[in-house]
Structure formats: structure tokens, C-alpha cells
Design a protein around this motif. Structure first.
Motif, PDB file in Angstrom:
ATOM      1  N   ARG A 272       0.810  -1.251  -0.001  1.00 45.57           N
ATOM      2  CA  ARG A 272       0.011  -0.118   0.038  1.00 45.57           C
ATOM      3  C   ARG A 272       0.829   1.207   0.122  1.00 45.57           C
ATOM      4  O   ARG A 272       0.370   2.387  -0.246  1.00 45.57           O
ATOM      5  CB  ARG A 272      -1.104   0.132   1.208  1.00 45.57           C
ATOM      6  N   GLN A 599      -5.932   1.230  -2.494  1.00 46.67           N
ATOM      7  CA  GLN A 599      -5.664   1.513  -0.672  1.00 46.67           C
ATOM      8  C   GLN A 599      -6.803   1.176  -0.230  1.00 46.67           C
ATOM      9  O   GLN A 599      -6.978   0.698   1.225  1.00 46.67           O
ATOM     10  CB  GLN A 599      -5.067   2.854  -0.464  1.00 46.67           C
ATOM     11  N   GLU A 602      -7.885  -2.525   0.201  1.00 41.17           N
ATOM     12  CA  GLU A 602      -6.961  -3.118   1.092  1.00 41.17           C
ATOM     13  C   GLU A 602      -7.356  -2.907   2.268  1.00 41.17           C
ATOM     14  O   GLU A 602      -7.328  -3.793   3.307  1.00 41.17           O
ATOM     15  CB  GLU A 602      -5.493  -2.835   0.719  1.00 41.17           C
ATOM     16  N   ARG A 603      -8.040  -1.705   2.559  1.00 42.83           N
ATOM     17  CA  ARG A 603      -8.437  -1.418   3.919  1.00 42.83           C
ATOM     18  C   ARG A 603      -9.515  -2.330   4.323  1.00 42.83           C
ATOM     19  O   ARG A 603      -9.919  -2.644   5.475  1.00 42.83           O
ATOM     20  CB  ARG A 603      -8.633  -0.002   4.094  1.00 42.83           C
TER      21      ARG A 603
END
Length: 626
Positions: A272, A599, A602-603
Motif C-alpha cells: 500500500r 488502498q 486493501e483497507r
């Protein structure tokens, strides 16, 4: 032949043969400036503000660089019962001057007053990075009005008078003398020299000297620069690479090294940290530095910016990288000195664990910038013994989610459902000639296509029919069943939550707290409004579907009440998935995964499983915001 300073440099001349070089102790920029000064002029003597009792031990320890050590002198008995010390730090300007003079065979003179109880004075100085653009004379002159005068009857005034007289003695034997001293002492030593201050009476005592190597884990309390930055200065010296801008370029290199350290431990988190994120990070660091009136960032600014832009994992990796010094056991020449086999000294904030002595106060003979300590809470990765204990106490019959993550992903799935509905309406859009209303806006494409006719065309978007109550996310296609071993169906706790079915990594492999496990979605199905459904992983109606993706998609098609099902996946659905949708009388509305921020995804993919609702009361103390 004496020195012939220019008018701009005359302010640094103490006498006809003496040139002062005021420095800020512990600054790499000042150390480079000292080295350049020693090599650029034909000095035949170097004077440093250390007592003669330190000379032999300091020069022996300097010869052992780049290995870091300290030269200790015990205070007189009956007073503080502590030690004064000289840090043998490559980024200390005085040490850099001694090191360069030893290499150039220039005589050295240690001219400070022997004192049984030394009183060090730190100060708050401008950032020495300004020396890249400003001459030393201008830098020192600008600071001069803010320097407080010493107490006329105090120990500092006695030191200044003593050093002024020792410089006068050196003048009788040498033609060109460089005096490297603290920027706080320089004007008062010059004043004592000019007015011919008398020699103070020395306090004679028997110096008890000792040299110790320093525990590499505590170097951050000893060195003026960060240990990693200090190592870069040493690398430049050993490899003859440019080191004149390491106070800025070294920070960038340290950030990249921290990312590599994180990649070895947590590759998905390191992924990330993109160039775009680093660009945001550096802008944030710049702003924090300007707020604190600095030209270069300190460690606190670097850690705070890392935590708030990339999370605790990156901040911890940066902190570990900053205190790493790879030359702890390296020697430029010769064998190890005798004291190297002794136990190391462990440094602390103003105190140290001295071998065979115990904890004692330590006062630096080369005090630099005043240090202020500020707290920054970071959650480290839990130790393995604790994780094993938490795993043994885990109750497999009591599991629930973490509400902040539920709210975050529920908000996202509603956003996806809205975008899918917009796509449905866009499929029904048409164009018509403008008559009395612009309807849903001018259709630029159709108007340009019929430009020759002079007609204006407008869009007509009728209301979309139906809605979307099932959203399927597929983050990893094809999904490996050996990786995504955790499969479950969770029901909503209230009316604002969806019924959730998912496959994910094994949460028991990553316990982050007592009763708190972390996993990562491979795929997820959201049904909103919530409803009771059979567990799709046990439902016999879906037993013919072999892959994890088909099973999840089949569950959405089976339990959707609407004709359309939203599908978010990296690639368009293959023909077999579309045939499966037709078999259930449904139609897939595909949204590419790359449509959303990497991002953000992924979070959202990372979630936590709690071992009971009571864990929610303390889960925030262990869950790190990614």
C-alpha cells in the motif's frame, strides 16, 4: 605565516593566528563543514574544547571508528557520583575534526579546563541545514544576539578564560590554528582572549578515565543524528560517495529502507506504500517541519506522519530502521582495542548503565540541541508467546464482528449498489431532438454527429426499473481454497446491517489481541435488507458449484429478490457465471475492481473477528487502523 581572513570571515578570527569555527554539537551538517575547513586550509594545529585527560582515550576511540564508543570520566567523589563523557560519534563536529586531523597528521591540542564536575549547557539553535546556503560567519553572527552570557563567577566563565589563555599559548608555537568550539562558547572565549582575562585557578584532581563500547540498541540516546543517518555518513566516507546533502536525502533513503523492512514482514501492508502515498507523506513531513520552524524533520515528525498516512506498521518499521546502525562491529584499521571485549554501556536519557558500576547520571562534554520528549502511541505486533496463549483461550462458539469495520464496509457496499443502479439507468438512455425541454442534459456526441443538420439533441434517461439488494465482492480471482480456509455466513445484528457470507484467510493465524483475530476477505456477499438464509457453504442447492467464487455468486443469485445482482471483480464475469445467472433468472451488473482505490480496497478487505461481544469494550486498544 598567520591567517589572512576576508572581511566577511574576520568575525571568526580570535587572534592573528587563530580562527574559530563555531559549531552545533551533534550535527552532521556541521561535521561536514568542519571536515571541509580542515582540508581546505593549511592549519598546523587543531584546538578542541576537551580537557587534556581525555586526549589519549578519545584518539584511541576515534581510531576505532566507525564503531561507536564513549570515553567516560568519573566525577569527583562526594558530588553527583556520576560521569561526564565524550561521545565518539562520526557526526560530532569535534570528533570529525580530530578524526580528519589525525588522518592529515595535524597536531591536536585539548585545551579545556579539567573540572571534577562538568556542567553541560544545551541550547535551542536554528537548523544547521542552513549552512548549505549560509556561510558559517553569517550563521554564527545571526545567532549571536540570542546567546545568553555566562555567569561571571560560574564554571562556564572559568572555562572560557582558561581556553582563551591556552589559545594564547598555542599562538606562540603555531602559525595557523583552527579552534572548533560550541557556538554557545565562541563569543565569550573570543571576549576573554581580547580583554586578556587572567587564568583561573585549576581544580586539581585525579581523573578516572574509562572507554566503553555502546549497546547498538541504545545508540539513539547517544548520537546527535539518527543512527541510520549516521551510518549513511559513514558509508559516504568509506565509499567516497557524496554526503553533503544526507540530512535530506538520507531521510528519503531511510523511508525506502523502512518499506523494504516492512515488505519482509508484512508484504500486503508494504504494497500500500505507493509512490503516491510517499508523495503525500513527504508533503505532510514538510508541513510538520515548518510548523516547528525547522528545515529538516526530526524523528517525531517522521513517525507521526508515517502513522497518520500509512498506519502503525509503517511507523514502527520506520522507527526500527531509524535506530539501526550497521557498522556497530566494523573497524577501519587495526585490531579491536582491549576495551571492546568488555560489557557494553547502555545509554538512556541523561543516565546510563555503566558496566561494573550500575546506573549513573551521564553528562555530555559536547552538548548539542536541547531535546524535548513527546509521546506517540504505536501498537506493535504482539509477541509469539502471547499469541499462543490467546489461541488456547479462544472460544469457537462465540464470534462477532468489530462495529467500526461493519459501518465502513456497509457504507461501501451501499455506494457500490448505487453505482450499479446508475449503470442500469444508463442502459435505458436515449437521445432525441431538442424541442421545448433539455430533458436530462444536452447529448454532445449526438449533437456533433448531426452538426451538418443544425439540430440539437438532448438525453432522455427514464427511471430505472427494479433495484439491487445483493452485492458480491470478489477480491482475489481465482481464489485458492488452501489460503481462504475460513468460510462463514453471518446474520445482521440490526436493521442497518446486511446478511453477510464470505470466504477469508484463517483468523487464528493472526491474533492481534486477547480474543481478537485478524483476517482478510477473499470474497463477500451482502444481502440488504437483511434476511435469514441457510449457510451457503452448507446449502445442498449449491453443492454443484465447485469454486469459492461460484459458490458465493450462486448464493447471491439464489437469495436475491431483485432481477439484478451487482458483481465487483477484477475481470468481467466469464460465460459460465452468466449462464449460472440465467439459470436463476438473474442478470449480473459488473463493476471492475480497479474502479475503486487500491488502498481503500486493501483497507476494506482486512477485518477482525472478536471472540464475543464483551471483547468490543477493549478491542480498540489492540486493533490498529490500517
Amino acid at each position: 605565516m598567520g591567517l589572512q581572513p576576508s572581511k566577511s570571515e574576520a568575525v571568526l578570527a580570535i587572534g592573528p593566528k587563530i580562527r574559530a569555527l563555531p559549531v552545533i554539537h551533534g550535527s552532521g551538517d556541521c561535521a561536514i563543514r568542519v571536515r571541509e575547513e580542515v582540508l581546505a586550509h593549511p592549519y598546523d594545529c587543531l584546538a578542541v574544547p576537551l580537557p587534556p585527560s581525555f586526549r589519549d582515550d578519545v584518539e584511541e576511540a576515534v581510531d576505532a571508528l566507525p564503531s561507536i564508543s564513549v570515553v567516560l570520566q568519573r566525577d569527583a567523589e562526594g558530588e553527583t557520583d556520576g560521569f561526564t563523557y565524550v561521545p565518539i560519534d562520526p557526526c560530532q563536529p569535534v570528533i570529525a575534526a580530530v578524526r580528519t586531523a589525525m588522518g592529515e597528521r595535524i597536531p591536536r591540542a585539548f585545551i579545556d579546563l579539567e573540572s571534577p564536575n562538568f556542567e553541560g549547557r544545551t541550547g535551542i539553535y536554528p537548523d544547521p541545514y542552513a549552512l548549505k546556503r549560509v556561510q558559517v560567519a553569517g550563521f554564527a553572527s545571526a545567532i549571536l544576539p540570542a546567546l545568553p552570557p555566562p555567569d561571571p563567577d560560574g564554571s562556564q566563565a572559568r572555562r572560557h578564560s582558561w581556553m582563551a589563555n591556552r589559545l594564547r599559548d598555542l599562538e606562540a608555537r603555531h602559525e595557523s590554528i583552527l579552534f572548533v568550539c560550541s557556538i554557545m562558547d565562541w563569543p565569550w572565549i573570543r571576549d576573554a582572549y581580547v580583554r586578556g582575562a587572567p587564568d583561573p585557578d585549576p581544580e586539581w584532581f585525579l581523573p578516572q578515565m574509562r572507554t566503553c563500547r555502546v549497546d547498538p540498541n541504545t545508540l539513539i540516546f547517544l548520537l546527535g543524528e539518527l543512527p541510520y543517518i549516521t551510518a549513511l555518513y559513514e558509508r559516504g566516507r568509506r565509499e567516497l560517495t557524496p554526503d553533503d546533502n544526507l540530512s535530506v536525502d538520507g531521510v528519503k533513503e531511510m523511508l525506502l529502507a523502512a518499506r523494504e523492512r516492512l515488505r519482509a514482514d508484512r508484504p500486503k501492508v508494504a504494497k500500500r506504500i505507493t509512490p503516491q502515498l510517499l508523495s503525500v507523506y513527504f508533503r505532510y513531513v514538510r508541513n510538520l517541519s515548518l510548523i516547528e520552524r525547522r528545515l529538516t524533520p526530526d524523528l517525531y515528525s517522521l513517525i507521526i506522519a508515517a502513522k497518520q498516512t500509512a498506519g502503525d506498521d509503517f511507523a514502527l518499521a520506520l522507527a526500527e530502521t531509524a535506530r539501526h546502525y550497521p557498522y556497530a562491529d566494523a573497524f577501519d584499521r587495526g585490531d579491536r582495542p582491549w576495551w571492546w571485549d568488555e560489557p557494553p554501556l547502555r545509554m538512556g536519557d541523561g543516565r546510563g548503565d555503566v558496566p561494573s558500576w550500575g546506573t549513573a547520571p551521564l553528562t555530555s562534554r559536547l552538548p548539542g540541541q536541547a531535546i524535548s520528549w513527546r509521546s506517540c502511541e504505536l501498537r506493535p505486533k504482539p509477541p509469539e508467546p502471547d499469541r499462543k496463549t490467546w489461541k488456547q483461550r479462544w472460544d469457537p462458539f462465540g464470534m462477532c464482528s468489530w462495529p467500526p469495520e461493519d459501518q465502513r464496509i456497509e457504507s461501501f457496499q451501499r455506494h457500490v449498489a448505487d453505482q450499479a443502479r446508475a449503470i442500469l439507468g444508463a442502459d435505458l438512455a436515449r437521445s432525441e431532438k431538442f424541442t421545448t425541454s433539455v430533458r436530462d442534459g444536452i447529448d454532445i456526441r449526438e449533437t456533433l454527429r448531426n452538426w451538418h443538420s443544425g439540430d440539437l439533441y438532448v438525453k432522455v434517461i427514464p427511471p430505472s426499473r427494479g433495484s439491487i439488494d445483493a452485492v458480491v465482492f470478489l477480491f482475489d480471482v481465482p481464489a485458492d481454497p488452501r489460503v481462504y480456509v475460513h468460510r462463514a455466513t453471518w446474520f445482521a445484528e440490526h436493521a442497518n446491517e446486511s446478511t453477510l457470507a464470505f470466504f477469508a484467510t484463517d483468523p487464528m493465524e493472526n491474533l492481534v489481541g486477547p480474543g481478537i483475530a485478524q483476517a482478510e476477505y477473499g470474497g463477500a456477499l451482502f444481502l440488504f435488507p437483511p434476511r435469514l438464509i441457510p449457510d451457503i457453504w452448507e446449502d445442498p442447492r449449491l453443492s454443484r458449484l465447485e469454486t469459492l467464487e461460484e459458490r458465493l455468486l450462486g448464493g447471491g443469485l439464489l437469495h436475491s429478490r431483485e432481477r439484478h445482482v451487482a458483481l465487483v471483480s477484477p475481470k468481467p464475469p466469464p460465460a459460465s457465471w452468466r449462464r449460472l445467472a440465467r439459470r436463476h433468472g438473474r442478470k449480473l451488473v459488473h463493476l471492475p475492481l480497479k474502479r475503486f482505490s487500491g488502498q481503500l480496497l486493501e483497507r476494506l478487505r482486512t477485518f477482525h473477528v472478536l471472540n464475543g461481544k464483551h471483547v468490543r469494550s477493549y478491542a480498540s486498544d489492540f486493533i490498529r487502523d490500517l
